[in-house]
Design an enzyme around this catalytic site. Sequence first.
Site, mmCIF file in Angstrom:
data_model
loop_
_atom_site.group_PDB
_atom_site.id
_atom_site.type_symbol
_atom_site.label_atom_id
_atom_site.label_comp_id
_atom_site.label_asym_id
_atom_site.label_seq_id
_atom_site.Cartn_x
_atom_site.Cartn_y
_atom_site.Cartn_z
ATOM 1 N N ASP A 161 0.817 -1.208 0.000
ATOM 2 C CA ASP A 161 0.000 0.000 0.000
ATOM 3 C C ASP A 161 0.852 1.260 0.000
ATOM 4 O O ASP A 161 2.087 1.201 0.057
ATOM 5 C CB ASP A 161 -0.937 -0.004 1.213
ATOM 6 C CG ASP A 161 -2.009 -1.075 1.092
ATOM 7 O OD1 ASP A 161 -2.437 -1.348 -0.040
ATOM 8 O OD2 ASP A 161 -2.406 -1.638 2.128
ATOM 9 N N TYR A 217 7.083 -10.196 6.612
ATOM 10 C CA TYR A 217 7.008 -8.743 6.778
ATOM 11 C C TYR A 217 7.714 -8.352 8.074
ATOM 12 O O TYR A 217 7.771 -9.143 9.031
ATOM 13 C CB TYR A 217 5.557 -8.264 6.860
ATOM 14 C CG TYR A 217 4.866 -8.108 5.525
ATOM 15 C CD1 TYR A 217 4.788 -6.866 4.895
ATOM 16 C CD2 TYR A 217 4.280 -9.199 4.893
ATOM 17 C CE1 TYR A 217 4.148 -6.719 3.678
ATOM 18 C CE2 TYR A 217 3.644 -9.063 3.677
ATOM 19 C CZ TYR A 217 3.579 -7.814 3.073
ATOM 20 O OH TYR A 217 2.950 -7.668 1.860
#
Length: 581
Positions: A161, A217
């Site tokens: 994003d 992540y």
Amino acid sequence: MASGDEKSSAAAAPASAGNGDSKGPGRPQKKGGFAGRQRANGKVDQGRAAWKRDGEQKRHRDDPWRNRKRAKINEDGESVSTEKTNPFSKEEIESEQRRPKRKVAVLIGYSGTGYKGMQVNGDEPTIERDLFRAFVAAGAISKANADDPKKSTLVRCARTDKGVHAAGNVISLKLIIEDEDIVEKINDALPEQIRIWGIQRTMNSFSCYQMCDSRWYEYLMPAYSLLPPHPDTYLGKKIDELAKEYGAEDALAQRMEDVKDFWSDLEEKEVKPILEKLEPQVRAEVIQRLHAGEDIKEHELEKPVKASEDAVAAGNQEEPKETSEEASAETKAKPKKRLPTAVDFALRDIKAAYVAAKRRYRVSEYRLKRLQEALSAYEGSHLFHNYTVQKSPTDPSARRHIKSFVVDPNPIVINNTQWLSLKVHGQSFMMHQIRKMVGLATLLVRCGSSLDRIPESYTKVRMAIPKAPGLGLLLERPVFEMYNRKADGHGREPIDFAQHEEKMKAFKDKHIYQRIFEVEEEENFFYSFFNQIDQFKMNHFLWVTAGGMKVAQLEQGDAKAAEQVDQELDDEDEDPEGGDG
């Protein structure tokens, strides 16, 4: 002899009554095609021609809706043109030598700062837009295909994003890779914050999205994120109030033992001296506004010109006069800034004292252990419908598997701020899922809450979970274990970032970690985020208290309440169809 009307009636009678018509009972003849058959519910089974005509009408009827769905919108809410035009002339395209294309995996890294995400979106600044332009500039994509990434079958492994970074990501597509120095050529055409680590031939069936087994992540956050709310904030008061009401005072005191003196020491050593210098009236207003949920909006204040702060505080600063009588219409349209007052200066100094004290904070072993316990509660397969948007508890796609979630027990100190590194390994993640997982775990630790809230969030209960700042999130790398085993048998290289580890580490340090540290030091994103949570005067986040979900129930049937809270706390542009990958 029957009249014309009678003839018409007689001709129509067999079709309507079904008495001997060759088409069968109840099947009125329709002009121009096969007759339909009347159902018991009154509907008619259409013939082929009628069905085709109606289908075409329906398709065209939905055109406006489809056009709206396909339209790209920029951050100002304006429509972005998606019409693709080739930057090269017809002559340039025809004169270009045709060269073979190969299916490849491109290993990339990037800093998301200044970009509006990974995925191409018209001419908006995205990672893929700049990558595709660099491929064309380096000759890895032909001029004939320079107008559309789909012509090269471009697929991304993980969609990140707005503002989110990636030390390692993969895209798969067809490229011209005959030149030995193709990687260097592409990197030369890219900005420094986007790098190609390597390009590897793959099997023709390879899709980096479909063949990715899992993703790693990392989330970085300052250690002061685990400090409790100030006792005079709305949330701080509610935590103590509901602990007394539900008989949980002892449990709360035990969980807060390591930070029990933080705020009292800060008030005595840092804030009290500032307040003592103020006039009684100014001091009273400062105390009243200090924890009222108001933050100093610097952009609304006019900077004093050639005047000391003392003069402003004493009321001796005059309003600045217009420098030009003919101000532009644009200038007149802007809201007029006001001069700062003594109260503004005092609040600013106290905020600076709070920020400085928080940055000096060093997390305790106990608090790190509690954070790890919270993160471990995410491991396994669970319904994470509360950790994204537009997902219900009955939606099968809300079930995700977390392989591990670990906080590094050795924090690092950058610019006098201690930072924590959290690493999560999962098969795939929904939009905002990681940020909401971090948000929930952090709030439970900082507020001395029961960790039972985490398994409770997997149930049908609707829970408002704020998403932690996007600043700290980065994609470490995707994993392709199954494909690598298959590729080995077909003479293809495994997709592995290990061979690029040294370059990736240097890139992370310079373009990702350093940017995160610098932006936080300048903008105080984490400080502002938790300040908003602590002053949010609604019941949405009171599940952190001893009252749990009993005192934090969202309105009955209001499935969008949690999403609306997120919008109030975070005004980023979002795409609910996307995700972290």
